[in-house]
Enzyme design. Structure first.
Site, PDB file in Angstrom:
ATOM      1  NE  ARG B 114      43.468 102.744  54.657  1.00 59.58           N
ATOM      2  CZ  ARG B 114      44.576 102.470  55.334  1.00 59.58           C
ATOM      3  NH1 ARG B 114      45.589 103.315  55.311  1.00 59.58           N
ATOM      4  NH2 ARG B 114      44.694 101.374  56.039  1.00 59.58           N
ATOM      5  CG  ASN B 152      48.037  99.821  51.486  1.00 58.87           C
ATOM      6  OD1 ASN B 152      49.150  99.396  51.801  1.00 58.87           O
ATOM      7  ND2 ASN B 152      47.244 100.482  52.328  1.00 58.87           N
ATOM      8  CD  GLU B 153      47.421  98.012  55.795  1.00 63.59           C
ATOM      9  OE1 GLU B 153      46.430  98.709  56.035  1.00 63.59           O
ATOM     10  OE2 GLU B 153      48.416  97.974  56.539  1.00 63.59           O
ATOM     11  CD  GLU B 305      51.979  99.855  55.522  1.00 64.03           C
ATOM     12  OE1 GLU B 305      51.427 100.036  56.633  1.00 64.03           O
ATOM     13  OE2 GLU B 305      51.387 100.013  54.443  1.00 64.03           O
ATOM     14  CD1 TRP B 313      46.910 102.771  63.030  1.00 61.25           C
ATOM     15  CD2 TRP B 313      46.293 101.200  64.496  1.00 61.25           C
ATOM     16  NE1 TRP B 313      47.888 101.803  63.035  1.00 61.25           N
ATOM     17  CE2 TRP B 313      47.536 100.833  63.924  1.00 61.25           C
ATOM     18  CE3 TRP B 313      45.712 100.362  65.447  1.00 61.25           C
ATOM     19  CZ2 TRP B 313      48.201  99.657  64.279  1.00 61.25           C
ATOM     20  CZ3 TRP B 313      46.385  99.191  65.801  1.00 61.25           C
ATOM     21  CH2 TRP B 313      47.611  98.853  65.220  1.00 61.25           C
ATOM     22  CD  GLU B 353      47.190 106.214  57.966  1.00 61.82           C
ATOM     23  OE1 GLU B 353      46.622 105.167  58.342  1.00 61.82           O
ATOM     24  OE2 GLU B 353      48.109 106.218  57.130  1.00 61.82           O
ATOM     25  CE  LYS B 354      46.332 116.677  61.635  1.00 59.26           C
ATOM     26  NZ  LYS B 354      45.047 115.981  61.382  1.00 59.26           N
ATOM     27  CG  PHE B 355      48.721 113.155  65.300  1.00 58.14           C
ATOM     28  CD1 PHE B 355      49.763 113.991  65.677  1.00 58.14           C
ATOM     29  CD2 PHE B 355      47.471 113.717  65.055  1.00 58.14           C
ATOM     30  CE1 PHE B 355      49.556 115.359  65.843  1.00 58.14           C
ATOM     31  CE2 PHE B 355      47.259 115.074  65.211  1.00 58.14           C
ATOM     32  CZ  PHE B 355      48.310 115.902  65.602  1.00 58.14           C
ATOM     33  CG  HIS B 356      51.173 105.966  61.277  1.00 56.73           C
ATOM     34  ND1 HIS B 356      52.498 105.707  61.009  1.00 56.73           N
ATOM     35  CD2 HIS B 356      50.563 104.757  61.343  1.00 56.73           C
ATOM     36  CE1 HIS B 356      52.666 104.391  60.904  1.00 56.73           C
ATOM     37  NE2 HIS B 356      51.516 103.799  61.112  1.00 56.73           N
TER      38      HIS B 356
END
Lengths: 656, 656, 656
Positions: B114, B152-153, B305, B313, B353-356
């Protein structure tokens, strides 16, 4: 189909890589004398000979190799003939820079080392095929030829433009449509939906995390491209010599090749094995690779490379103390090897590996290393007839899948402390220390022959694999699973509930609330054991679980660390070594699995191969082992009654 | 100008990023049901939807978003609508590779992650404007729309060729002439004088140290370029919806943006905040960001957020223990947040980010995480009316400037052990642990409202800033300054004497002989305290200093470590935490500043917002707090007389 | 040939780099006043002035330099005039990007720092020659000119395309034929045989280990290319000023230049020396460089750069405590320096080195640093007449060869723990702590003047060098050799038996079975001493060895750690410091070598230069030294009878 036994013919192959092009021909004569002195019966020629065979494009220089083949044959030494395609000559890169691989950062991997070829390069493949064809045609009928050795330690990645084209082709073949690819990759996340195939690249350096399924497919693609290189060469030589077995040598537990798929394409499964002489668990990590390689081979396998002394690629490269080369060689035989070979015969005086030992090291004939090699050669000759071709029986299978490793080892996971190979080693160690013989298997393999199946960690499991596990348990099998198992499907899509629902039901897990990875060095207390690396916040089914070992103290106090439901066990942490050993010993006993020998003193490894019982003393002190009855030691041709004493690094090969 | 209160309208915003394009539409229905169950009143849509909205160049697919906007509105949930410009679709990079950033080494940042866009790319800006315009035109009048979320960021650097052109344009605008640039950069050193503008590049990889003013200007340029990207999109949406507030979300205390300048361009100041659940000072580092963000906003701000559980991360990503999500959310409200939002609503099953974690984690509705989210939603709804819009009063300001950070953090400085954010944290911590409410301010801000101003470290200070500090002290203010302050002017030119002469006079320093940075872990003894990180060889003015804490022992024995001259303090080392706390508590008391509450037990944080007193228990044991008189706890609707007991991670929101 | 004494003319040169182009001309006036105050008699101008002298291609701006030369001359200060070629102006890279070096990964080293030139670039050399020629022509007859300083700290590598062409030319000149190259490089290994010269590249990033002889030749080539740059400029200035000595400044014990070859091309050997003020062995590492530089110079040498206070390129940069600058300056003089100079005169206010101290630091004239500089200047003036031109006599030579370092420091060696400079330091330290004066020599130098020759580690030795060592011993010399000596020939070809047979015979080694490198921190017990870093499995000659210190315990128990045969010693481990010191003290005594002074207390360094005895107190406490008879201290003009007390960091320069 030709097999390893076509080459061994009742002898253990003993020898190694032989690179005579580094030496004047007068040295060859001395080599043969010393090979015979040492009992060498097999050498591997040609691994790095491309530039010698084809010094300029299209040239052919076979004379020197003709002489060597004849020399070997004339002295009763068989030749494993290698295709030289792992190290193209400088002219290939110079004339065709597109054959050079690029890494994810775009850096070229130039010639000047080795393995500087792109698996996807049409030009490389063309030249590799041509030299392979020429070799096969020339030596097809040579009596020295006993095996083909394709390439060497396949291990190149490529992120360049030609690889990108090949990757797209591979993806098209896999997915058919871009919609299917976008869905499998979850491309809706971070706006990654592809509108044309041309938009897909290898997962090159990105600003932030790459898409993990993209990376996973790239690893599958890389394994497949390398495999295409292999099978292309294999098919060429097979056409000339359908009766001669073909192999390529694996690196031990290497991440880049799907070993299960690769070994299906080999007549002989071979591996290179370099445990660290200083590693207190070196023998166990070797045993793991030996068990895995034997399982890939479904029987006897070939130790293609080991070191008689030090290697040269660690930070500090230790030699092997007296006896260790022999001990570890016999360990390989005990665990199924019918070939004990080295890199390399004569230590190089020049080049990048001149401090990698040889069977004939810099110290030469008088050197301790060669003297021990010679002794070993004699011993292997003595036992070869009793050993080769025989099998090992195991009631336990450890499940392993490269796909699970690839999917679980990505950036952006919950804990970088969890390293798949270390987890695998920890579980195998518990069995090894308990003298419980074990095979490895793929999670979709038929498991019905095993009384106990162990899943150290299979982050990714296909539906077929899950069904296979369920069927295995349903049929009465005992299953023990570690954490981070059944998390993702084959596209690395997290399964609903964070872990496959069928597996949760199997283990009696109602809700998996949170994963609680542990920091480096942190431990978690459980009832009667201490866990490392991981813990989990699990809510068990009401009345669904037959036995629980709870966490003690901390945030997870009272929650289950280990659950048993029927014959299925779930272990949500990594117990410390002795605790995992005790747990598995108990489960094995309950499953009716017995150790090779009971009551063995520490430091002793016991392996049964065919009729023979191998006892290996990994300690530096003599150890006395009690034996059930009288045995005959075929190494020493002596009889042991009731007990036997093994010296430091000693070994016995016993016939009951 | 629209404000946050136009969106909150008396409620605390509760919700988060919602990425429904990852899910089938049947899941949307379940999402709405669970959002309502949890009290969600705001979702952020579209952050990563560019490829979905514009699957190929110029295409527009808004139907799915239309349905979502209607669905949200129909269920009383407001929409913070994002421009999707932080993650361009693959086609942008494929068709326009010049839009991809390059790092200082020349590596391309490819698509596949991204934020793979160059802030300087005209093509990127063109496409970003087009999709922004289309979104704004389509949803300007949609009743669900409550706020705009631009990009975003923002966080991309670019050292490529188009950035080079933009950098030169920026430098020309700043300096006018090359002579001025050469002078500001000290280009006479190392033969760096530029003879043409074309000779100026981004500070790419060099043989040895880059010119520090070059690097400083490149950081300013980068912040400005990103800001141009932001304001361009902001202006587009504003034209359509002048009544709708606009924001972009900051990363906490991030080095790349000059937050003071950026926040002036926002209607709503918002931030993403991810303290480590395992960090014993996580709450303090969060408080720092909250105080800074509130100061940037001049009032209520938006927590855009946070994570309901683990992020993905860090090396090891810990979940939040029971109660921590609630506690830290209430802490944000206490320190001025009128919005408590998450990345993201429903945890992703695919992608990087599926483990966020999500508000609705993999464990689903039954999971502890969702259950706690739901409880929190109810509590926030209860207190929203009393809280939103109210302000926090502080008598103390900590001065912070990104320019000082940028200039001080360069290669070739005296000590790489000195990290600006850590120094800032150390000073803020001393106040936080003393329950001394604090704002942040820019060194050129009007400081007259404060009784005490603290400068942890402002390596670079403009003349205007120095005048401002002098005037502040002259008007009776108390000033405390840490070391490495006032060293350089705005071009990073070291001031004569090694520290600005006016400041030296202010503090009573005659000569600053040498800086004595300390090694990692080294400490220096002073009278009554121990210093870390730094020390200095200072010769004070004769008779000019009112109070001195001397160094004890070593090379600096007897020289002043801390000097006071009138109400100006200079601290030439970083006192250990308890010593800095004691020093600042004393100075604050002498300046007439009182803590929020006196005599608080350890682990308790007390914050006053408007009428309300927030008490937060950061410890894992219940703690009883004495209260001055009777209070009403608006969370529980109970009355506390004289004292209140807060459970582990407990909180109370008390009305006197 | 001009010499250093042509510049010193009886004075010790005192001064440093002076970069007045960073300052307005009014500052120059102040500079001169303070220089005179400090006794400065020499400044180096122009090191980084290229962009100022030639602001655009072909332009010439000499006016400012004319004024400076006149100013210096008018004030009795000599000028060491530098060619400015180490930092080309930005226009050179902009107009000729091919002049920029590339690293092994292909990264460009852009302008913006310094030293961004390729040694192989014809365009760079052309422009460097032109500005050098212009400088030489203009100032040849200027009375201020006392020495030429070519470039600065040559240290660039280049792996780019023009360097590749030059490398091939260099290789052709060396080898003549490709066959010779292929043979020298052992190209038969890994299929690296070259069929055309065009196939040879610099050793760029490769998939795996590069060919070590390739890398070795590339290091030789790099040293030679840089030397060509140097000699080209030297020859240009010499044509104009045959009477003015020429130098270029080395970095201390730097890996990239073959110092023995370089120093032959210099009239004055000069070095930059920056020991860490915090390093307890800083004085010894300085002494090593001083001894080496003196040996390269065959007499007095020039300390071109040191720091009056901190540098700015370490992690934490410590200032020099009071007295240390003086002490270390006098140490340089004691060990042969006739010039004590600094980088730089006035500390920069801008640019990448503004935190590198100057003689006149940021604190200015009142600063302690300048005050100490001033005192030192006066003292050097006092002793100059007695010191300059005098020599140091030593009975010991340590052998050192860059080629051995280069060959031994490659990837793929047995132990990365063995760092050549550290081994060299360890052996030099043992002599230094025993007050045994030592020179350095090349292994092919005439060694007949020495009673004791020490080989810390010469992995590579030519046949000539080996013959030289044998002849030296045969003629009665005492030789002590550390491990990893005589392993490889000049092509890095391992000698038969793993160590040269003549050397093995010399030391009484029959078979060198295995090298046993030790892990980091590991030690090995020997009879009466403890070894580090390395051990060896040696089988000595029967009856061939006169004395043995055996290993104790472990795998090598009883085998020789140290062997003596006649006057030849072989030390197969690195004894701990005190043990190596004791061993060498004993060997030295037996060889008839006596320390400078006996019975010196710890912390005291004693050096005899000419008639003078220098005593240096490296401790922070006063120390009393007993003296043999009466001495006159020329620093203080006092007499010391029987003893002298040196204060903390104190020094005495005594005439007997």
């Amino acid at each position: 189909m030709p097999r390893l036994s076509d080459t061994t013919r009742g002898r253990i192959l003993f020898g190694g890589d032989y690179n005579p092009e580094q030496w004047p021909e007068e040295t060859w004569t001395e080599d043969v004398r010393l090979m015979k002195d040492a009992g060498v019966n097999s050498v591997t020629l040609g691994v790095f000979s491309w530039a010698r065979l084809e010094p300029e494009p299209g040239a052919r220089e076979f004379g020197w190799l003709d002489r060597l083949m004849d020399l070997m044959h004339g002295n009763g030494i068989g030749v494993v003939l290698a295709t030289p395609t792992s190290s193209p000559p400088p002219w290939l890169g110079r004339l065709h820079p597109e054959t050079l691989p690029r890494d994810a950062d775009g850096r070229v991997e130039w010639w000047g080392g080795r393995q500087h070829f792109s698996h996807s390069s049409a030009v490389y493949r063309h030249h590799a095929a041509a030299i392979t064809e020429a070799l096969a045609a020339r030596y097809a009928d040579h009596p020295a030829l006993t095996m083909w050795h394709i390439n060497n330690e396949y291990c190149t990645f490529d992120y360049g433009d030609e690889a990108a084209v090949a990757f797209r082709r591979w993806l098209r073949a896999k997915y058919g449509t871009l919609d299917a690819l976008n869905s499998a990759w979850g491309a809706a996340f971070w706006s990654q939906g592809y509108d044309t195939w041309d938009g897909v690249l290898p997962p090159r350096h990105a600003h932030y995390l790459n898409n993990p399924t993209h990376v996973l497919d790239f690893r599958r693609f890389t394994s497949d491209m390398l495999l295409e290189c292999y099978t292309a060469e294999r098919d060429l030589v097979r056409r000339h010599t359908p009766h001669i077995p073909v192999t390529t040598n694996f690196m031990p537990l290497w991440v880049g090749q799907d070993g299960w798929r690769w070994s299906e394409e080999e007549d002989v499964v071979s591996v290179d094995l370099y445990p660290d002489p200083r590693d207190p668990l070196g023998a166990q990590s070797a045993a793991l690779v030996q068990d895995l390689t034997r399982s890939q081979a479904h029987g006897p396998w070939m130790l293609m490379e080991q070191a008689a002394g030090p290697v040269n690629w660690r930070g500090v490269n230790h030699p092997k103390p007296r006896g260790l080369n022999r001990l570890w060689s016999l360990q390989a035989v005990a665990r199924g090897a019918d070939a004990v070979c080295y890199f390399q015969w004569r230590q190089s005086r020049q080049g990048a590996e001149k401090f990698h030992s040889g069977m004939l090291s810099h110290a030469g004939e008088r050197g301790r290393t060669f003297q021990e090699v010679k002794q070993l050669g004699a011993e292997l000759a003595r036992i070869g007839g009793e050993v080769t071709g025989s099998h090992i029986t195991s009631d336990i299978a450890i499940l392993h899948d490269w796909n699970a490793w690839w999917a679980g080892a990505q950036d952006g996971r919950l804990s970088t402390e969890v390293e798949y190979p270390e987890v695998l080693r920890a579980w195998h160690r518990a069995l090894w220390e308990s003298h419980l013989a074990t095979d490895f298997a793929h999670p979709e393999h038929d498991l019905s022959a095993y009384k106990l199946v162990i899943v150290p960690q299979l982050y990714l499991l296909t539906d077929t694999a899950i069904d296979n596990l369920l069927a295995y348990v349903r049929a009465g099998g005992t299953l023990v699973s570690g954490f981070l198992t059944g998390i993702a499907d084959e596209d690395d899509r997290v399964r609903s509930g964070g872990m496959d629902a069928r597996l949760r039901e199997l283990f009696g897990i109602r809700t998996l609330h949170e994963w609680w990875p542990l920091d480096a060095g942190e431990t978690v207390e459980c009832e009667g054991l201490r866990g490392t690396l991981w813990s989990e916040e699990i809510e068990p089914e009401d009345d669904g679980v037959d036995e629980v070992i709870p966490y003690k103290g901390g945030e997870l106090d009272g929650l289950p660390a280990v659950l048993r439901k029927g014959s299925s066990w779930y272990v949500s942490t990594l117990p410390e070594p002795h605790a995992l050993r005790a747990l598995l010993a108990r489960v094995a006993a309950e499953a009716g699995v017995r150790p090779v020998l009971a009551g063995l003193p520490s430091g002793i490894e016991a392996v049964r191969r065919g009729e023979l019982l191998f006892l290996l003393n990994h300690s530096r002190e003599p150890v006395t082992v009690e034996l059930p009855g009288t045995h005959h030691d075929v190494l020493t041709d002596t009889t042991a009654e009731g007990e036997i004493t093994l010296g430091r690094y000693g070994a016995a090969v016993l016939r009951p």
